[in-house]
Design a protein around this motif. Sequence first.
Motif, PDB file in Angstrom:
ATOM      1  N   GLY A   1      11.897   4.017   0.040  1.00 15.08           N
ATOM      2  CA  GLY A   1      11.710   2.583   0.189  1.00 15.08           C
ATOM      3  C   GLY A   1      11.047   1.894  -0.974  1.00 15.08           C
ATOM      4  O   GLY A   1      11.048   0.660  -1.062  1.00 15.08           O
ATOM      5  N   VAL A   2      10.471   2.667  -1.885  1.00 18.82           N
ATOM      6  CA  VAL A   2       9.729   2.101  -3.010  1.00 18.82           C
ATOM      7  C   VAL A   2      10.638   1.259  -3.907  1.00 18.82           C
ATOM      8  O   VAL A   2      10.251   0.170  -4.367  1.00 18.82           O
ATOM      9  CB  VAL A   2       9.038   3.234  -3.794  1.00 18.82           C
TER      10      VAL A   2
ATOM     11  N   TRP B   1       4.529   5.945  -4.730  1.00 17.80           N
ATOM     12  CA  TRP B   1       5.623   5.744  -5.684  1.00 17.80           C
ATOM     13  C   TRP B   1       5.886   6.963  -6.550  1.00 17.80           C
ATOM     14  O   TRP B   1       7.016   7.198  -6.967  1.00 17.80           O
ATOM     15  CB  TRP B   1       5.338   4.530  -6.582  1.00 17.80           C
ATOM     16  N   ASN B   2       4.887   7.785  -6.776  1.00 20.63           N
ATOM     17  CA  ASN B   2       5.036   8.946  -7.653  1.00 20.63           C
ATOM     18  C   ASN B   2       4.877  10.252  -6.881  1.00 20.63           C
ATOM     19  O   ASN B   2       4.441  11.256  -7.428  1.00 20.63           O
ATOM     20  CB  ASN B   2       4.008   8.874  -8.782  1.00 20.63           C
ATOM     21  N   THR B   3       5.244  10.225  -5.585  1.00 19.82           N
ATOM     22  CA  THR B   3       5.154  11.420  -4.748  1.00 19.82           C
ATOM     23  C   THR B   3       6.542  11.786  -4.239  1.00 19.82           C
ATOM     24  O   THR B   3       7.537  11.140  -4.567  1.00 19.82           O
ATOM     25  CB  THR B   3       4.222  11.174  -3.542  1.00 19.82           C
TER      26      THR B   3
ATOM     27  N   PHE C   1      18.517   5.403  -4.462  1.00 21.76           N
ATOM     28  CA  PHE C   1      17.593   6.250  -3.726  1.00 21.76           C
ATOM     29  C   PHE C   1      16.522   6.776  -4.681  1.00 21.76           C
ATOM     30  O   PHE C   1      16.799   7.040  -5.857  1.00 21.76           O
ATOM     31  CB  PHE C   1      18.322   7.416  -3.073  1.00 21.76           C
ATOM     32  N   GLU C   2      15.327   6.938  -4.145  1.00 18.06           N
ATOM     33  CA  GLU C   2      14.218   7.420  -4.952  1.00 18.06           C
ATOM     34  C   GLU C   2      14.385   8.899  -5.285  1.00 18.06           C
ATOM     35  O   GLU C   2      15.036   9.632  -4.523  1.00 18.06           O
ATOM     36  CB  GLU C   2      12.897   7.201  -4.189  1.00 18.06           C
ATOM     37  N   PRO C   3      13.818   9.352  -6.411  1.00 10.71           N
ATOM     38  CA  PRO C   3      13.884  10.775  -6.744  1.00 10.71           C
ATOM     39  C   PRO C   3      13.333  11.623  -5.597  1.00 10.71           C
ATOM     40  O   PRO C   3      12.279  11.322  -5.027  1.00 10.71           O
ATOM     41  CB  PRO C   3      12.988  10.879  -7.986  1.00 10.71           C
ATOM     42  N   GLY C   4      14.074  12.641  -5.235  1.00  9.41           N
ATOM     43  CA  GLY C   4      13.647  13.528  -4.167  1.00  9.41           C
ATOM     44  C   GLY C   4      14.077  13.094  -2.783  1.00  9.41           C
ATOM     45  O   GLY C   4      13.927  13.849  -1.821  1.00  9.41           O
ATOM     46  N   VAL C   5      14.611  11.868  -2.650  1.00  6.62           N
ATOM     47  CA  VAL C   5      15.074  11.383  -1.349  1.00  6.62           C
ATOM     48  C   VAL C   5      16.547  11.737  -1.205  1.00  6.62           C
ATOM     49  O   VAL C   5      17.373  11.391  -2.049  1.00  6.62           O
ATOM     50  CB  VAL C   5      14.881   9.856  -1.228  1.00  6.62           C
TER      51      VAL C   5
ATOM     52  N   ASP D   1       0.823  -1.211   0.000  1.00  3.05           N
ATOM     53  CA  ASP D   1       0.000   0.000   0.000  1.00  3.05           C
ATOM     54  C   ASP D   1       0.855   1.257   0.000  1.00  3.05           C
ATOM     55  O   ASP D   1       0.499   2.266  -0.639  1.00  3.05           O
ATOM     56  CB  ASP D   1      -0.937  -0.009   1.203  1.00  3.05           C
ATOM     57  N   PHE D   2       1.994   1.211   0.702  1.00  2.00           N
ATOM     58  CA  PHE D   2       2.892   2.364   0.679  1.00  2.00           C
ATOM     59  C   PHE D   2       3.384   2.623  -0.741  1.00  2.00           C
ATOM     60  O   PHE D   2       3.401   3.768  -1.209  1.00  2.00           O
ATOM     61  CB  PHE D   2       4.078   2.156   1.618  1.00  2.00           C
TER      62      PHE D   2
END
Length: 210
Positions: A46-47, A39-41, A188-192, A33-34
């Motif tokens: 962790g995504v 995923w696009n925020t 790392f995810e974009p923005g992290v 659910d996370f």
Amino acid sequence: MSNETTPRLKPLLPPDWDDTIHDAASAFPHARDFVLNNWNTDDARGVNGVGMMLNHPALAKAFLTFNNHVASASTVSRRIRELLILRIGWLRRSEYEFYQHIVLGRRAGLSDEEIVRIESGPDAPDWDPVDADLLRAVDELHADACIGDATWARLSAHFDAKQLLDIVFAVGCYDVLAMAFKTFGVPFEPGVEPLAPDVRERMHATRAKE
């Protein structure tokens, strides 16, 4: 040095999911659910770790079932779990794992001072004796795949059999994840924001001492 800057597998995110992948992710409902919701925020931390595993849905379903127990049904507290996870992530030099669990550790009640102290391990000053032995157990599992007799005796005075099993399996779960994050280059995810440069330098400086 970590390989977590060079992805070797593309994380599979919700636009790539078919029914089989969705079913695999559902073995850990909170994580599923996370990912679906974030995923696009700008809160996608962790995504990519989940998305990496989903390249192998059958394996992901099996592992996420285990991971769900460790994260959601363990008999030890969230604070203890995060203490263990942060220490094994540090020892494995997994920047991705360690960063995720700085955030989760704070939410579980670890102070910033404790999180920094985790870097130094069980012999750092000011640890509660039980916390020190939990960290010592991680170090011994990492070094020898076994908690030593003295540490075991002290922990057994505070934790029952189920809790001791959950302690060992929590370390093992996140040891495997650290290996996977590093081997497959989970980014790392974009923005992290990545680890702070001084923390990253300390993490990788430990290699020179070994």
